[in-house]
Design a protein around this motif. Structure first.
Motif, mmCIF file in Angstrom:
data_model
loop_
_atom_site.group_PDB
_atom_site.id
_atom_site.type_symbol
_atom_site.label_atom_id
_atom_site.label_comp_id
_atom_site.label_asym_id
_atom_site.label_seq_id
_atom_site.Cartn_x
_atom_site.Cartn_y
_atom_site.Cartn_z
ATOM 1 N N LYS A 55 55.485 6.943 11.323
ATOM 2 C CA LYS A 55 55.390 6.812 13.189
ATOM 3 C C LYS A 55 55.961 8.288 13.042
ATOM 4 N N LYS A 73 50.501 6.751 14.936
ATOM 5 C CA LYS A 73 50.722 6.229 16.173
ATOM 6 C C LYS A 73 51.796 5.241 16.479
ATOM 7 N N ASP A 74 50.819 4.132 15.607
ATOM 8 C CA ASP A 74 51.043 3.496 15.524
ATOM 9 C C ASP A 74 51.184 2.413 13.881
#
Length: 195
Positions: A55, A73-74
């Protein structure tokens, strides 16, 4: 920079079905994109990339021949099944500052003899242009002793002029606590008295 290959996926096929078939699902979104792109990636390829990227990492994502410069991002991880379900990617725009996180990595903490080391903050949030992104922030904990603390303002990322740190600068990152082992000390004192 790592490269990950992906394919576009149809909305008609459920993500659960794709996961059973050995895929990790994901989405790419970004300011310059009209709509997000739903993708699927081979699980073994994802595992390979995530060995060195996580991440907040910047990677090349190739979707059926189209390259995207993206930020991870995630990551949605299922601890029960020990598998990654989904990854969201943000397509980067060279002149746009983006929110991201840098992983905090303590170095030499095993050398601390005086006290117990505790890492209290695992990520530092920040804003930066794509070229100034920071994946990890290392700090040397080897010199720390009982009672010492490291705060966000003590980390190198805070001094980087290209990065706007969003985490409070007074947030404690790591501490060294005193060892409270009274029972062992009392036993040693009793043995000395008996001798």
């Amino acid at each position: 920079m790592n490269t990950l290959k992906a394919e576009k996926r149809s909305r008609d096929i459920k993500a659960k079905k794709l996961r059973r078939e050995g895929y990790v699902t994901g989405n790419i979104f970004g300011r310059d994109m009209e709509e997000s792109v739903m993708i699927k990636m081979d699980k073994s390829e994802v595992d390979r990339v995530l060995k060195t990227s996580g991440k907040g990492s910047r990677i090349n994502l190739e979707v059926e021949g189209t390259p995207y410069n993206v930020l991870i991002k995630d990551i949605d991880y299922n601890p029960m099944k020990r598998q990654i379900n989904e990854i969201d990617f943000q397509a980067l725009v060279s002149n746009e500052k983006i929110h991201s996180v840098a992983t905090v990595i303590p170095m030499n903490h095993e050398k601390i003899a005086d006290g117990v080391f505790q890492l209290l903050l695992e990520e530092v949030a920040f804003k930066a242009l794509p070229d100034a992104l920071v994946e990890k922030v290392e700090f040397d904990a080897g010199h720390m002793k009982a009672g010492d603390a490291v705060k966000v303002k003590d980390l190198s990322i805070w001094a980087d002029p290209n990065v706007e740190v969003l985490t409070d600068l007074e947030t404690v990152v790591a501490v060294v606590s005193e060892v409270h082992n009274r029972a062992a000390e009392d036993e040693a004192a009793e043995e000395t008295e008996e001798a």
